[in-house]
Motif scaffolding. Structure first.
Motif, PDB file in Angstrom:
ATOM      1  N   ALA A 189       1.348  -6.740  12.954  1.00 62.62           N
ATOM      2  CA  ALA A 189       1.955  -5.536  12.802  1.00 62.62           C
ATOM      3  C   ALA A 189       2.210  -4.682  11.436  1.00 62.62           C
ATOM      4  O   ALA A 189       2.526  -5.478  10.461  1.00 62.62           O
ATOM      5  CB  ALA A 189       3.337  -5.170  13.602  1.00 62.62           C
ATOM      6  N   LEU A 190       1.624  -3.483  11.489  1.00 62.27           N
ATOM      7  CA  LEU A 190       1.666  -3.016  10.187  1.00 62.27           C
ATOM      8  C   LEU A 190       3.195  -3.090   9.352  1.00 62.27           C
ATOM      9  O   LEU A 190       3.522  -3.410   8.266  1.00 62.27           O
ATOM     10  CB  LEU A 190       1.121  -1.531  10.196  1.00 62.27           C
ATOM     11  N   ARG A 191       4.429  -2.443  10.178  1.00 62.36           N
ATOM     12  CA  ARG A 191       5.392  -2.398   9.677  1.00 62.36           C
ATOM     13  C   ARG A 191       5.929  -3.759   9.278  1.00 62.36           C
ATOM     14  O   ARG A 191       6.533  -3.920   8.233  1.00 62.36           O
ATOM     15  CB  ARG A 191       6.679  -1.922  10.793  1.00 62.36           C
ATOM     16  N   THR A 192       5.830  -4.930  10.153  1.00 64.54           N
ATOM     17  CA  THR A 192       6.522  -6.241   9.722  1.00 64.54           C
ATOM     18  C   THR A 192       5.504  -6.716   8.394  1.00 64.54           C
ATOM     19  O   THR A 192       6.078  -7.640   7.687  1.00 64.54           O
ATOM     20  CB  THR A 192       6.488  -7.103  10.799  1.00 64.54           C
ATOM     21  N   ASP A 193       4.030  -6.360   8.605  1.00 58.82           N
ATOM     22  CA  ASP A 193       3.390  -6.889   7.080  1.00 58.82           C
ATOM     23  C   ASP A 193       3.986  -6.485   6.073  1.00 58.82           C
ATOM     24  O   ASP A 193       4.236  -7.011   4.846  1.00 58.82           O
ATOM     25  CB  ASP A 193       2.076  -6.556   7.425  1.00 58.82           C
ATOM     26  N   LEU A 194       4.425  -5.234   6.010  1.00 63.29           N
ATOM     27  CA  LEU A 194       4.981  -4.258   4.918  1.00 63.29           C
ATOM     28  C   LEU A 194       6.347  -4.962   4.281  1.00 63.29           C
ATOM     29  O   LEU A 194       6.719  -5.102   3.288  1.00 63.29           O
ATOM     30  CB  LEU A 194       4.964  -2.929   4.970  1.00 63.29           C
ATOM     31  N   LEU A 195       7.057  -5.266   5.380  1.00 62.58           N
ATOM     32  CA  LEU A 195       8.314  -5.924   5.141  1.00 62.58           C
ATOM     33  C   LEU A 195       8.237  -7.155   4.534  1.00 62.58           C
ATOM     34  O   LEU A 195       9.033  -7.394   3.531  1.00 62.58           O
ATOM     35  CB  LEU A 195       9.121  -5.940   6.484  1.00 62.58           C
ATOM     36  N   VAL A 196       7.182  -7.977   4.934  1.00 60.40           N
ATOM     37  CA  VAL A 196       7.320  -9.235   4.229  1.00 60.40           C
ATOM     38  C   VAL A 196       6.714  -9.052   3.020  1.00 60.40           C
ATOM     39  O   VAL A 196       7.212  -9.849   2.001  1.00 60.40           O
ATOM     40  CB  VAL A 196       6.386 -10.208   5.292  1.00 60.40           C
ATOM     41  N   THR A 222      -5.637  -4.842   2.359  1.00 54.21           N
ATOM     42  CA  THR A 222      -5.913  -5.809   3.251  1.00 54.21           C
ATOM     43  C   THR A 222      -5.009  -5.431   4.319  1.00 54.21           C
ATOM     44  O   THR A 222      -5.242  -5.425   5.638  1.00 54.21           O
ATOM     45  CB  THR A 222      -5.765  -6.987   2.830  1.00 54.21           C
ATOM     46  N   ILE A 223      -3.711  -5.271   4.167  1.00 59.15           N
ATOM     47  CA  ILE A 223      -2.687  -5.097   5.111  1.00 59.15           C
ATOM     48  C   ILE A 223      -2.973  -3.687   5.831  1.00 59.15           C
ATOM     49  O   ILE A 223      -3.061  -3.663   7.223  1.00 59.15           O
ATOM     50  CB  ILE A 223      -1.282  -4.795   4.578  1.00 59.15           C
ATOM     51  N   VAL A 224      -3.626  -2.664   5.111  1.00 60.31           N
ATOM     52  CA  VAL A 224      -3.853  -1.396   5.827  1.00 60.31           C
ATOM     53  C   VAL A 224      -5.090  -1.637   6.689  1.00 60.31           C
ATOM     54  O   VAL A 224      -5.090  -0.776   7.749  1.00 60.31           O
ATOM     55  CB  VAL A 224      -3.993  -0.211   4.559  1.00 60.31           C
ATOM     56  N   GLU A 225      -6.117  -2.321   6.180  1.00 58.58           N
ATOM     57  CA  GLU A 225      -7.329  -2.326   6.849  1.00 58.58           C
ATOM     58  C   GLU A 225      -7.145  -2.967   8.214  1.00 58.58           C
ATOM     59  O   GLU A 225      -7.854  -2.690   9.166  1.00 58.58           O
ATOM     60  CB  GLU A 225      -8.312  -3.127   6.028  1.00 58.58           C
ATOM     61  N   ARG A 226      -6.216  -3.908   8.101  1.00 57.92           N
ATOM     62  CA  ARG A 226      -6.117  -4.825   9.347  1.00 57.92           C
ATOM     63  C   ARG A 226      -5.151  -3.716  10.328  1.00 57.92           C
ATOM     64  O   ARG A 226      -5.667  -3.703  11.522  1.00 57.92           O
ATOM     65  CB  ARG A 226      -5.166  -5.933   9.338  1.00 57.92           C
ATOM     66  N   ALA A 227      -4.315  -2.972   9.788  1.00 55.40           N
ATOM     67  CA  ALA A 227      -3.837  -1.928  10.872  1.00 55.40           C
ATOM     68  C   ALA A 227      -4.455  -0.881  11.340  1.00 55.40           C
ATOM     69  O   ALA A 227      -4.569  -0.538  12.547  1.00 55.40           O
ATOM     70  CB  ALA A 227      -2.663  -1.366   9.958  1.00 55.40           C
ATOM     71  N   VAL A 228      -5.605  -0.507  10.469  1.00 55.21           N
ATOM     72  CA  VAL A 228      -6.630   0.387  10.903  1.00 55.21           C
ATOM     73  C   VAL A 228      -7.549  -0.461  12.092  1.00 55.21           C
ATOM     74  O   VAL A 228      -7.735   0.238  13.358  1.00 55.21           O
ATOM     75  CB  VAL A 228      -7.596   0.704   9.849  1.00 55.21           C
ATOM     76  N   GLU A 229      -7.843  -1.670  11.873  1.00 60.25           N
ATOM     77  CA  GLU A 229      -8.790  -2.265  12.814  1.00 60.25           C
ATOM     78  C   GLU A 229      -7.993  -2.626  14.020  1.00 60.25           C
ATOM     79  O   GLU A 229      -8.374  -2.508  15.187  1.00 60.25           O
ATOM     80  CB  GLU A 229      -8.976  -3.696  12.275  1.00 60.25           C
ATOM     81  N   GLY A 247      -5.874  -0.476  15.323  1.00 63.86           N
ATOM     82  CA  GLY A 247      -5.582   1.051  15.957  1.00 63.86           C
ATOM     83  C   GLY A 247      -4.133   1.453  15.581  1.00 63.86           C
ATOM     84  O   GLY A 247      -3.849   2.612  16.418  1.00 63.86           O
ATOM     85  N   GLU A 248      -3.525   0.889  14.666  1.00 62.58           N
ATOM     86  CA  GLU A 248      -2.089   1.184  14.559  1.00 62.58           C
ATOM     87  C   GLU A 248      -2.066   2.707  13.817  1.00 62.58           C
ATOM     88  O   GLU A 248      -1.013   3.534  14.011  1.00 62.58           O
ATOM     89  CB  GLU A 248      -1.357   0.359  13.633  1.00 62.58           C
TER      90      GLU A 248
END
Length: 201
Positions: free
Chosen positions: A79-86, A135-142, A144-145
């Motif tokens: 998840a984008l939010r938890t990736d960013l928190l980490v 990388t985090i953003v690209e995964r979130a886009v993939e 569909g977040e």
């Protein structure tokens, strides 16, 4: 008879110097930090250190960068939010490890010596955190977040800038609540805004 010591070279020697520099920083602070003391701790010589780092500020930056490096760090929680928190937590803990007096000492060198200022600018512009965010953003886009985002260099390194600013101003370890506030109140809205701007464009 004791076996002769093996002469250290390459990455082994550099790591010994970086470890010694970090230990010296923690023990005496930036104001009393010296290449000579680092050389003594590392069991090497000043010329060996100066062949790799031209001044003490450069060595301090390198020793800091060796602590919990970001380069090969890529959180993938799903998840984008938890990736960013980490990610923000990782950056904050690195900032906590770099004592405020050391940051202040390096910044004083920036104002007095143009070459140190240029070194700081180069390190900030080349900060690996931007690649991690990408990388985090690209995964979130993939997943569909969020829609596709055009991540500018400044937006990519903003997590580092936000944490550094908070650390210097507050002169205290960043709390988990503050990290959540930066992610939820600043960075996620920014990413969503960039995505909308791209769609409108």
């Amino acid at each position: 008879m004791p076996e002769p010591k093996t002469r250290r070279r390459g990455t082994e020697l550099e790591q010994a110097i970086l470890d010694a520099a970090w230990a010296e920083l923690r023990d005496v602070g930036y104001a009393r930090f010296s290449i000579e003391s680092v050389a003594a701790r590392a069991g090497t010589s000043k010329p060996v250190i100066y062949r790799r780092w031209s001044n003490r500020a450069e060595l301090v930056f390198a020793s800091w960068g060796a602590q919990a490096p970001i380069e090969h760090f890529s959180p993938d929680t799903g998840a984008l939010r938890t990736d960013l928190l980490v990610l923000f937590t990782r950056i904050a803990r690195r900032a906590d490890a770099m004592m405020n007096e050391v940051i202040a000492g390096v910044m004083s060198e920036v104002f007095r010596h143009p070459e140190v200022a240029e070194l700081l600018r180069a390190r900030l512009h080349g900060a690996p955190v931007a690649a991690v965010v990408q990388t985090i953003v690209e995964r979130a886009v993939e997943r569909g977040e969020i829609p596709p985002v055009e991540l500018t260099p400044r937006a990519g390194r903003l997590p580092f800038d936000l944490v550094r600013n908070d650390s210097v101003l507050c002169r205290a370890p960043m709390s988990n609540d503050a990290i959540v506030e930066l992610v939820d109140g600043v960075y996620l809205p920014l990413l969503r805004g960039l995505a909308l701007a791209r769609d409108d464009g």
